[in-house]
Design an enzyme around this catalytic site. Structure first.
Site, PDB file in Angstrom:
ATOM      1  CB  THR A 147       0.569 -12.551   6.262  1.00 57.00           C
ATOM      2  OG1 THR A 147      -0.393 -12.438   5.231  1.00 57.00           O
ATOM      3  CG2 THR A 147       1.885 -13.032   5.682  1.00 57.00           C
TER       4      THR A 147
ATOM      5  CG  ASN B  89      -0.346  -0.037   2.515  1.00 57.74           C
ATOM      6  OD1 ASN B  89       0.703  -0.645   2.681  1.00 57.74           O
ATOM      7  ND2 ASN B  89      -0.932   0.633   3.471  1.00 57.74           N
TER       8      ASN B  89
ATOM      9  CD  GLU C 152       3.955  -2.185  13.660  1.00 56.18           C
ATOM     10  OE1 GLU C 152       2.807  -1.724  13.813  1.00 56.18           O
ATOM     11  OE2 GLU C 152       4.784  -2.219  14.577  1.00 56.18           O
TER      12      GLU C 152
ATOM     13  CD  GLU D 190       7.413  -0.945  11.822  1.00 56.66           C
ATOM     14  OE1 GLU D 190       6.482  -0.320  11.287  1.00 56.66           O
ATOM     15  OE2 GLU D 190       8.187  -1.696  11.195  1.00 56.66           O
TER      16      GLU D 190
ATOM     17  N   GLY E 242       1.908  -6.163   7.232  1.00 47.71           N
ATOM     18  CA  GLY E 242       1.006  -6.790   6.272  1.00 47.71           C
ATOM     19  C   GLY E 242      -0.269  -7.213   6.966  1.00 47.71           C
TER      20      GLY E 242
ATOM     21  CB  CYS F 220      -2.515   0.146   8.017  1.00 47.05           C
ATOM     22  SG  CYS F 220      -1.077   1.188   8.272  1.00 47.05           S
TER      23      CYS F 220
HETATM   24  P1  NDP Z   1       0.091  -9.483   3.092  1.00 46.59           P
HETATM   25  O1  NDP Z   1       0.080  -9.971   4.483  1.00 46.59           O
HETATM   26  O2  NDP Z   1      -0.590 -10.263   2.053  1.00 46.59           O
HETATM   27  O3  NDP Z   1       1.584  -9.278   2.575  1.00 46.59           O
HETATM   28  C1  NDP Z   1       2.543  -8.493   3.233  1.00 46.59           C
HETATM   29  C2  NDP Z   1       3.923  -8.968   2.833  1.00 46.59           C
HETATM   30  O4  NDP Z   1       4.119 -10.284   3.348  1.00 46.59           O
HETATM   31  C3  NDP Z   1       4.127  -9.060   1.332  1.00 46.59           C
HETATM   32  O5  NDP Z   1       5.458  -8.741   1.022  1.00 46.59           O
HETATM   33  C4  NDP Z   1       3.825 -10.519   1.075  1.00 46.59           C
HETATM   34  O6  NDP Z   1       4.430 -10.988  -0.085  1.00 46.59           O
HETATM   35  C5  NDP Z   1       4.463 -11.156   2.297  1.00 46.59           C
HETATM   36  N1  NDP Z   1       3.961 -12.492   2.607  1.00 46.59           N
HETATM   37  C6  NDP Z   1       2.769 -13.059   2.271  1.00 46.59           C
HETATM   38  N2  NDP Z   1       2.716 -14.336   2.743  1.00 46.59           N
HETATM   39  C7  NDP Z   1       3.873 -14.571   3.389  1.00 46.59           C
HETATM   40  C8  NDP Z   1       4.417 -15.683   4.077  1.00 46.59           C
HETATM   41  N3  NDP Z   1       3.752 -16.829   4.205  1.00 46.59           N
HETATM   42  N4  NDP Z   1       5.647 -15.578   4.622  1.00 46.59           N
HETATM   43  C9  NDP Z   1       6.334 -14.420   4.520  1.00 46.59           C
HETATM   44  N5  NDP Z   1       5.890 -13.329   3.858  1.00 46.59           N
HETATM   45  C10 NDP Z   1       4.671 -13.389   3.321  1.00 46.59           C
HETATM   46  O7  NDP Z   1      -0.464  -7.986   3.155  1.00 46.59           O
HETATM   47  P2  NDP Z   1      -0.740  -7.021   1.930  1.00 46.59           P
HETATM   48  O8  NDP Z   1       0.499  -6.848   1.116  1.00 46.59           O
HETATM   49  O9  NDP Z   1      -2.011  -7.440   1.271  1.00 46.59           O
HETATM   50  O10 NDP Z   1      -0.957  -5.631   2.697  1.00 46.59           O
HETATM   51  C11 NDP Z   1      -2.168  -5.195   3.208  1.00 46.59           C
HETATM   52  C12 NDP Z   1      -2.226  -5.424   4.700  1.00 46.59           C
HETATM   53  O11 NDP Z   1      -1.171  -4.731   5.339  1.00 46.59           O
HETATM   54  C13 NDP Z   1      -3.498  -4.881   5.306  1.00 46.59           C
HETATM   55  O12 NDP Z   1      -4.004  -5.823   6.206  1.00 46.59           O
HETATM   56  C14 NDP Z   1      -3.023  -3.648   6.062  1.00 46.59           C
HETATM   57  O13 NDP Z   1      -3.823  -3.292   7.162  1.00 46.59           O
HETATM   58  C15 NDP Z   1      -1.664  -4.051   6.488  1.00 46.59           C
HETATM   59  N6  NDP Z   1      -0.854  -2.899   6.799  1.00 46.59           N
HETATM   60  C16 NDP Z   1      -0.537  -2.662   8.104  1.00 46.59           C
HETATM   61  C17 NDP Z   1       0.192  -1.542   8.452  1.00 46.59           C
HETATM   62  C18 NDP Z   1       0.592  -1.296   9.868  1.00 46.59           C
HETATM   63  O14 NDP Z   1       1.481  -0.488  10.076  1.00 46.59           O
HETATM   64  N7  NDP Z   1      -0.006  -1.937  10.845  1.00 46.59           N
HETATM   65  C19 NDP Z   1       0.609  -0.570   7.439  1.00 46.59           C
HETATM   66  C20 NDP Z   1       0.229  -0.930   6.092  1.00 46.59           C
HETATM   67  C21 NDP Z   1      -0.478  -2.054   5.798  1.00 46.59           C
HETATM   68  P3  NDP Z   1       3.700 -10.908  -1.509  1.00 46.59           P
HETATM   69  O15 NDP Z   1       2.822  -9.734  -1.544  1.00 46.59           O
HETATM   70  O16 NDP Z   1       4.848 -10.763  -2.406  1.00 46.59           O
HETATM   71  O17 NDP Z   1       2.982 -12.196  -1.659  1.00 46.59           O
END
Ligand code: NDP
Length: 480
Positions: free
Chosen positions: A230, A150, A248, A461, A226, A282
């Protein structure tokens, strides 16, 4: 077609198995480059490089490391236009947003932690007549940083910068959906004079490259941003290996509006806190609670403003909203709008896909959507949608709104609008979240703790919190 490369041991490298994945431009729905589909072999190569670099990097003074990081900050700034264009193209966000928020923040993240390292001090605890303790903080070694799509370079650098400043070597994976600015960062790293192997950027899917980072026994800490699912998987996998974890995760943030607020300021900010970055931050406030006495006034004013938000392709200077990040994500958001209707909600505006003329006719555009009439505990109000969709709900008392605000599994951030000082503090104290904004939204001071409670994450963080996470403390006692 362009193929981007991993950045391992100071050089750009093809993935070991030679496999690539298509990368789509959200604005047009077309594939525009390919990225490495990295595997555990690539992570292994990165870990070997990082382990070799660690004694060199960790032995440098904070000032020396800071000077290199400052050159990275300046290097991004020098290529501002290139980074802005790449971020907007990769993510679908308006160019203006990438130019005003994403890339300047990546510049600041490196700058902030480059200077922070010079101000770190150690602690000592004196014991009257017995002796003295002093505590050292040393880098952990090789650490992993995994970031979402994002705010691609913004969040990537938010993790990498403190990890490097503290003296660690890093294996970093950006989201496979938005890899391009992380790829460009490799070029800046090369020019900065950073020793080879200190920062390794590996592209690919979460299931392959991400998982290999999480499972690698020599990667001692994981900083992850993420989704909650995950995060849960990572905690389950890395926990038994005794890795340090910073998670996070998702949010479903309440925006609590009392009748005595500055109405104009609140409306203007609430449009932003609802729909900035197509609602894909987020920290966006997706559940809006409004005191009943101003509910109708709010509804009318809010919907009127939301209807004026121009949804257009990211390079249109008039675009207030661009494309959402991917086709599956667009379908997920639209499915939640359908669910809201099934749950009895009324769509006040938006609620549909937006079709732009060619060449953007296959892009992923959704009209900003406002829904009312839903129970606070229905799925639409409990699950994270992470798109341009908000619900509005009236309330009568402070107790009632706190109950509704605190009813989800999440607890990342909250926004409170009121001019009653006592109430502002009281509600801030009782709301379940790691971050609270009163009469404002998304004002960020990089020194402050950043993170959530409950299913929104573990750890914080920012500022010293990040420096503490990326170091191990050792206490030494000297007897008198
Ligand atoms: P994901 O959890 O799908 O992915 C986040 C990252 O983790 C990506 O690089 C993804 O890789 C990687 N990933 C996915 N599966 C695995 C695994 N099994 N092992 C290790 N790494 C993995 O989240 P999104 O990218 O869809 O992001 C959106 C989410 O992030 C929302 O829920 C949002 O709320 C959250 N978010 C939280 C923030 C915070 O500060 N709390 C800030 C911004 C977002 P790939 O995409 O390459 O598959």
């Amino acid at each position: 077609m362009e193929r981007i490369q991993n950045f391992i041991n100071g050089v750009f490298a093809e993935p070991t198995k030679g496999q690539y994945i298509d990368n789509y431009e959200p604005a047009s729905g077309q594939v525009y480059c390919q990225i490495p589909n990295s595997t555990e072999e690539d992570i292994e190569a990165a870990v070997i490089a990082a382990e070799k670099a660690f004694p060199i990097w960790s032995a440098m003074s904070g000032e020396e490391r800071g000077a290199i990081m400052m050159r990275i900050s300046q290097g991004i700034e020098k290529r501002m236009d290139q980074f802005v264009a790449a971020e907007s193209r990769d993510n679908g966000k308006p160019l203006s947003l990438a130019a005003h928020v994403d890339i300047p923040r990546a510049v600041s993240n490196f700058h902030f932690f480059a200077t922070a390292i010079e101000h770190v001090s150690s602690e000592s605890h004196y014991m009257e007549g017995v002796g003295v303790n002093y505590t050292t903080r040393k880098p952990i070694g090789v650490v992993g940083c995994i970031s979402p799509w994002n705010l691609p370079l913004y969040l990537f650098s938010w993790k990498i910068a403190p990890a490097l400043a503290a003296g660690n070597c890093v294996i970093a994976k950006p989201s496979e959906i938005t890899p391009y600015t992380a790829y460009l960062l490799g070029e800046v790293i090369k020019e900065s004079g950073m020793p080879a192997g200190v920062l390794n950027i590996v592209h690919g899917t979460g299931q392959s490259a991400g998982d290999a980072i999480v499972k690698h026994p020599k990667i001692k800490a994981i900083s992850f941003t993420g989704g909650t699912k995950t995060g849960e998987y990572i905690a389950r996998t890395a926990g038994p290996m005794f890795k340090k974890l910073s998670l996070e995760l998702g949010g479903k943030n309440p925006n609590i509006i009392f009748a005595d607020c500055d109405f104009d300021d609140m409306i203007k900010t609430t449009v932003r806190s609802s729909f900035a970055n197509q609602g894909q931050i987020c920290l966006c406030g997706s559940r809006i609670f409004v005191e009943r006495s101003i509910y109708n006034k709010f509804k009318e004013a809010f919907v009127a403003r939301v209807q004026q938000l121009t949804v257009s392709h990211p390079s249109d200077p008039n675009a207030k909203m661009g494309a959402v990040v991917s086709k599956p994500h667009m379908e997920k958001v639209l499915s939640y709008i359908a669910l809201a209707k099934e749950e009895g909600g009324t769509v006040l505006c938006g609620g549909h896909q937006v079709n732009l003329p060619a060449p953007y006719d296959n892009g992923y555009y959704i009209a900003p959507t406002v829904i009312e009439g839903l129970a606070y505990d229905c799925r639409t109000n409990q699950e994270e949608i992470f798109g341009p969709v908000v619900t509005i709900t009236p309330f009568d008392t402070e107790e009632e709104v706190l109950m509704m605000a605190n009813s989800t599994q999440y607890g990342l951030s909250a926004t409170i609008w009121t001019s009653d000082l006592k109430r502002a503090h009281r509600v801030a104290d009782k709301v379940h979240s790691g971050i609270v904004w009163i009469n404002s939204w998304l004002v960020r001071d990089l020194r402050t703790p950043f993170g959530g409670v409950k299913a929104s994450g573990v750890g914080r963080e920012g500022g010293w919190e990040a420096m503490r996470f990326f170091t191990e403390a050792k206490n030494v006692f000297i007897s008198y």
